[in-house]
Design a protein around this motif. Structure first.
Motif, mmCIF file in Angstrom:
data_model
loop_
_atom_site.group_PDB
_atom_site.id
_atom_site.type_symbol
_atom_site.label_atom_id
_atom_site.label_comp_id
_atom_site.label_asym_id
_atom_site.label_seq_id
_atom_site.Cartn_x
_atom_site.Cartn_y
_atom_site.Cartn_z
ATOM 1 N N ASN A 94 -0.784 -0.796 5.476
ATOM 2 C CA ASN A 94 0.360 -0.445 6.318
ATOM 3 C C ASN A 94 1.310 0.460 5.562
ATOM 4 N N ALA A 95 1.962 1.335 6.306
ATOM 5 C CA ALA A 95 2.949 2.239 5.716
ATOM 6 C C ALA A 95 4.129 1.432 5.203
ATOM 7 N N THR A 96 4.625 1.795 4.035
ATOM 8 C CA THR A 96 5.751 1.057 3.445
ATOM 9 C C THR A 96 7.080 1.789 3.596
ATOM 10 N N ARG A 97 7.031 2.989 4.134
ATOM 11 C CA ARG A 97 8.277 3.735 4.340
ATOM 12 C C ARG A 97 8.211 4.457 5.682
ATOM 13 N N PRO A 98 9.350 4.742 6.294
ATOM 14 C CA PRO A 98 9.372 5.422 7.586
ATOM 15 C C PRO A 98 8.670 6.780 7.523
ATOM 16 N N GLY A 99 7.878 7.072 8.523
ATOM 17 C CA GLY A 99 7.186 8.356 8.595
ATOM 18 C C GLY A 99 5.863 8.399 7.872
ATOM 19 N N ALA A 100 5.563 7.404 7.059
ATOM 20 C CA ALA A 100 4.286 7.376 6.340
ATOM 21 C C ALA A 100 3.199 6.844 7.271
ATOM 22 N N ALA A 101 2.000 7.358 7.108
ATOM 23 C CA ALA A 101 0.882 6.955 7.961
ATOM 24 C C ALA A 101 0.189 5.708 7.423
ATOM 25 N N ARG A 102 -0.326 4.914 8.345
ATOM 26 C CA ARG A 102 -1.160 3.774 7.960
ATOM 27 C C ARG A 102 -2.515 4.317 7.537
ATOM 28 N N ARG A 103 -3.116 3.723 6.512
ATOM 29 C CA ARG A 103 -4.442 4.144 6.043
ATOM 30 C C ARG A 103 -5.436 3.033 6.336
ATOM 31 N N ASP A 104 -6.675 3.427 6.577
ATOM 32 C CA ASP A 104 -7.719 2.422 6.721
ATOM 33 C C ASP A 104 -9.028 2.992 6.210
ATOM 34 N N GLY A 105 -9.905 2.092 5.820
ATOM 35 C CA GLY A 105 -11.194 2.509 5.308
ATOM 36 C C GLY A 105 -12.158 1.341 5.259
ATOM 37 N N GLU A 106 -13.385 1.641 4.860
ATOM 38 C CA GLU A 106 -14.448 0.643 4.775
ATOM 39 C C GLU A 106 -14.795 0.381 3.317
ATOM 40 N N ILE A 107 -14.941 -0.879 2.976
ATOM 41 C CA ILE A 107 -15.357 -1.227 1.616
ATOM 42 C C ILE A 107 -16.842 -0.924 1.493
ATOM 43 N N VAL A 108 -17.187 -0.041 0.545
ATOM 44 C CA VAL A 108 -18.577 0.379 0.371
ATOM 45 C C VAL A 108 -19.208 -0.173 -0.895
ATOM 46 N N ALA A 109 -18.406 -0.714 -1.823
ATOM 47 C CA ALA A 109 -18.954 -1.313 -3.044
ATOM 48 C C ALA A 109 -17.932 -2.263 -3.643
ATOM 49 N N LEU A 110 -18.457 -3.282 -4.306
ATOM 50 C CA LEU A 110 -17.625 -4.269 -4.991
ATOM 51 C C LEU A 110 -17.849 -4.133 -6.488
ATOM 52 N N HIS A 111 -16.832 -4.407 -7.269
ATOM 53 C CA HIS A 111 -16.960 -4.379 -8.725
ATOM 54 C C HIS A 111 -17.160 -5.768 -9.305
ATOM 55 N N HIS A 112 -16.924 -6.805 -8.494
ATOM 56 C CA HIS A 112 -17.095 -8.190 -8.930
ATOM 57 C C HIS A 112 -17.895 -8.941 -7.870
ATOM 58 N N PRO A 113 -18.869 -9.735 -8.272
ATOM 59 C CA PRO A 113 -19.717 -10.441 -7.307
ATOM 60 C C PRO A 113 -18.953 -11.383 -6.374
ATOM 61 N N ASP A 114 -17.770 -11.860 -6.789
ATOM 62 C CA ASP A 114 -17.012 -12.777 -5.938
ATOM 63 C C ASP A 114 -16.147 -12.059 -4.907
ATOM 64 N N GLY A 115 -16.161 -10.722 -4.881
ATOM 65 C CA GLY A 115 -15.411 -9.957 -3.892
ATOM 66 C C GLY A 115 -13.965 -9.682 -4.255
ATOM 67 N N SER A 116 -13.571 -10.036 -5.478
ATOM 68 C CA SER A 116 -12.190 -9.773 -5.895
ATOM 69 C C SER A 116 -12.013 -8.286 -6.212
ATOM 70 N N PRO A 117 -10.772 -7.792 -6.129
ATOM 71 C CA PRO A 117 -10.505 -6.371 -6.396
ATOM 72 C C PRO A 117 -10.820 -5.994 -7.837
ATOM 73 N N PRO A 118 -11.028 -4.723 -8.085
ATOM 74 C CA PRO A 118 -10.912 -3.594 -7.172
ATOM 75 C C PRO A 118 -12.168 -3.434 -6.309
ATOM 76 N N TRP A 119 -12.028 -2.612 -5.265
ATOM 77 C CA TRP A 119 -13.137 -2.288 -4.375
ATOM 78 C C TRP A 119 -13.248 -0.773 -4.271
ATOM 79 N N ASP A 120 -14.440 -0.286 -3.956
ATOM 80 C CA ASP A 120 -14.611 1.129 -3.631
ATOM 81 C C ASP A 120 -14.489 1.245 -2.121
#
Length: 83
Positions: A12-38
């Motif tokens: 979600n945008a944290t300041r007025p006028g900023a756009a919301r971003r979205d994307g798909e997780i395509v890879a994990l760096h940890h087997p348990d799903g904890s961040p970071p993610w690609d």
């Protein structure tokens, strides 16, 4: 926050006028799903390593074991990275 390949990241945008971003997780760096993610961002199609903040939400999808080895894109394979 734990994720799986194919989950949708919404930042979600944290300041007025900023756009919301979205994307798909395509890879994990940890087997348990904890961040970071690609994440492949929907507005650009680019993939970047992402560390979620307090403005991040996850939309989880039901995953099937066979989905984890389906070829995607340019002959790539969905996979996880292990440290």
């Amino acid at each position: 926050m734990k994720a799986d390949i194919g989950d949708r990241v919404i930042v979600n945008a944290t300041r007025p006028g900023a756009a919301r971003r979205d994307g798909e997780i395509v890879a994990l760096h940890h087997p348990d799903g904890s961040p970071p993610w690609d994440v492949r961002w929907s507005e650009t199609g680019r993939v970047s390593m992402f560390f979620p903040g307090p403005d991040t939400r996850l939309h989880h999808f039901e995953h099937h074991e066979q989905d984890r080895t389906v070829p995607v894109g340019r002959g790539g394979i969905l996979h996880t990275f292990a440290d």
